[in-house]
Design a protein around this motif. Structure first.
Motif, short mmCIF file in Angstrom:
data_model
loop_
_atom_site.label_atom_id
_atom_site.label_comp_id
_atom_site.label_asym_id
_atom_site.label_seq_id
_atom_site.Cartn_x
_atom_site.Cartn_y
_atom_site.Cartn_z
N TYR A 274 0.78 -1.12 -0.09
CA TYR A 274 0.19 -0.19 0.08
C TYR A 274 1.00 1.10 -0.06
N TRP B 295 -4.23 0.50 -3.77
CA TRP B 295 -3.28 0.13 -4.31
C TRP B 295 -3.03 0.90 -5.49
N GLN C 269 -10.29 -29.64 -9.18
CA GLN C 269 -8.45 -29.52 -9.21
C GLN C 269 -8.21 -29.96 -10.53
N LEU D 115 -9.36 -27.91 -13.20
CA LEU D 115 -8.50 -26.59 -13.31
C LEU D 115 -7.06 -26.89 -13.92
N LYS E 50 -8.37 -26.07 -19.89
CA LYS E 50 -8.30 -24.51 -19.82
C LYS E 50 -9.35 -23.87 -19.16
N THR F 49 -11.70 -22.05 -16.58
CA THR F 49 -11.26 -20.95 -15.33
C THR F 49 -11.85 -21.46 -14.19
N PRO F 50 -11.80 -20.82 -12.92
CA PRO F 50 -12.26 -21.22 -11.87
C PRO F 50 -13.73 -20.97 -12.04
N ALA F 51 -14.35 -20.19 -12.69
CA ALA F 51 -15.89 -19.74 -12.76
C ALA F 51 -16.28 -20.96 -13.36
N LYS G 160 -11.22 -4.23 4.27
CA LYS G 160 -11.06 -3.08 3.05
C LYS G 160 -11.70 -3.73 1.92
N PRO G 161 -12.98 -3.64 1.35
CA PRO G 161 -13.39 -4.55 0.10
C PRO G 161 -12.88 -3.93 -1.20
N LYS G 162 -12.45 -2.57 -1.18
CA LYS G 162 -11.93 -2.29 -2.63
C LYS G 162 -10.50 -2.30 -2.74
N GLY G 163 -9.60 -2.85 -1.75
CA GLY G 163 -8.37 -3.08 -2.12
C GLY G 163 -7.41 -1.89 -1.98
#
Lengths: 339, 117
Positions: free
Chosen positions: A48, A54, B19, B22, B26, B28-30, B114-117
């Motif tokens: 940070y 970020w 697993q 994955l 190819k 994706t996790p979704a 902190k949800p927005k990072g």
């Protein structure tokens, strides 16, 4: 061979005594802990960088790198006629917001991870052409902002395959101008967009290696030289996977790259730093070039270096729509000048 | 004690499939998550998931496949009561506890972290 600035369609020769007068590097903690950490101007203790997002941290790093570069060049912002900067975020916000606080004429660049050498080549050409006296060029990337933009939010915790790469958190900047100190910029080779049909955004080393091979071969052919002309050739961020592919491709074309060839993405981190195939991002080539390679060219460890910054020119939208990844690589040659 | 072991083996086997999807494809996790949910729906439709829950307990109810099982159960129960429209109104009936708690606890988590990072 003529002495015109235009050597070929892709390669430029700089005839003035254009030098990198100063360079600066700021990074996050993981990079600072790596083998080159001691050569960085500023290492932040956390990702940070004491900011609340970020994105702001990335800007702060670019700002620090610019400050260090100006200081070493013994210049101030008022001496700089143009700033050339880019990053990986949408609308290159890191560069735009950093320049907002600098009061400098700005040319924003986007070359993905090739931006470092794109900026350096253009900076040198603007100085050569007499349009600017001193140019400032820089770029940045941040692991967490890049993950958010290109892959999954970090909180999501998605797994990555071992051939994936780790976006370098950091920034590098340099001041270019005619002078008497610092390494000389001698040539630049501008890359063409190459697309071999790779669609996996985790496999950028494989996607970018052909672009790097194309630029490096063009550089050798245009200047009629072989790899041993340089005592160091680096690519920006091919990682272990792309490094091996590039060596094979050039060997097939008749160029033996070892022992001169290394990859910035592999130089930044130690083997045990768990960064998959190696570092990537704009900062990968910028951080290594503007610290370790500049120091080496000043101390005499290196005499001639070719930096080939590699970029993957995809967007999250193009990837989601199933498009393959177009790639590019720009090379800039530098040499030590004996005082 | 043996039921713990069976739950571990069955739950672990479902995760192993995820697993492998994955690692070997190819996807994706979704993609993997959606595929497992749909697999749960299909298995329940074939009448296989309830016996699996009887056999493995939490080994079958904790993995994401059980979300498919819950979707199918809710839709089927409402359809029996109210006809075709019940498929739409009932689909989230059983899993609504899971979905609502994800939203509520997500909200509470966002207040603290902190949800927005």
């Amino acid at each position: 061979m003529n002495n015109l600035p235009r050597v070929s369609r892709q390669t430029w020769r700089f005839s003035k005594d254009i030098r990198i007068l100063g360079s600066g590097v700021a990074t996050g903690p993981l990079e600072g802990d790596g083998p080159l950490g001691k050569e960085f101007d500023c290492v932040f203790e956390d990702n940070y960088a004491s900011e609340d997002s970020w994105e702001k941290a990335e800007r702060k790093m670019l700002g620090k790198a610019v400050d260090a570069a100006l200081q070493k060049a013994r210049l101030t912002g008022e001496d700089i006629d143009v700033m050339l900067a880019g990053d990986l975020l949408n609308q290159i916000i890191t560069s735009n917001y950093t320049a907002r606080g600098l009061d400098l004429p700005l040319l924003g660049l986007f070359g993905a991870c090739s931006t470092s050498m794109e900026g350096l080549a253009i900076a040198a050409s603007l100085v050569e052409g007499g349009f600017v006296r001193y140019a400032l060029t820089g770029c940045s990337s941040h692991n967490s902002t890049a993950e958010r933009q290109f892959r999954y939010p970090t909180e999501y915790g998605g797994q990555k395959p071992p051939y994936a790469q780790w976006t370098v958190t950091g920034a590098g900047a340099s001041v270019v101008g005619v002078g008497t100190a610092g390494p000389r910029i001698t040539h630049a080779t501008i890359g063409k967009v190459t697309d071999m049909g790779i669609k996996d955004p985790f496999d950028m080393g494989t996607a970018m290696a052909p672009a790097a091979a194309d630029t490096i071969m063009k550089h050798f052919q245009d200047l009629n030289i072989t790899p041993d002309y340089y005592d160091l050739i680096v690519t920006g961020d091919l990682g272990k996977v792309g490094y091996a592919i590039l060596k094979d491709m050039l060997k097939d074309a008749g160029y033996e790259m070892s022992p001169h060839y290394r990859d910035c993405g592999m130089m930044i981190y130690r083997q045990d730093q768990d960064v998959f195939s190696g570092g990537s991002g704009c900062a990968s080539s910028a951080v290594v070039t503007y610290s370790h390679i500049m120091n080496g060219l000043c101390s005499g460890k290196y005499q001639r270096v070719l930096v080939v910054a590699t970029g993957a020119l995809f967007s999250p939208v193009s990837f989601q729509q199933g498009e393959s990844i177009p790639c590019i690589a720009h090379g800039v040659a530098m040499e030590r000048v004996l005082a | 004690m043996s039921e713990y072991f069976i739950a571990f083996l069955v739950g672990g086997f479902i995760c192993l499939i995820g697993q492998l999807m994955l690692d070997l494809t190819k996807m994706t996790p979704a993609h993997v998550m959606s595929t497992l949910v749909v697999a749960g729906v299909v298995m329940d439709g074939l009448g296989l998931y309830d016996p699996l829950i009887d056999f493995a307990g939490a080994g079958a109810t904790v993995p994401i496949t059980s979300f498919g099982h819950a979707l199918y159960h809710g839709a089927w129960a409402e359809a029996e009561k109210n006809g075709l429209i019940g498929i739409i109104t009932g689909i989230f009936e059983v899993p609504s506890a899971g979905i609502s708690s994800a939203i509520v606890f997500g909200f509470l988590g966002a207040l603290v972290f902190k949800p927005k990072g």
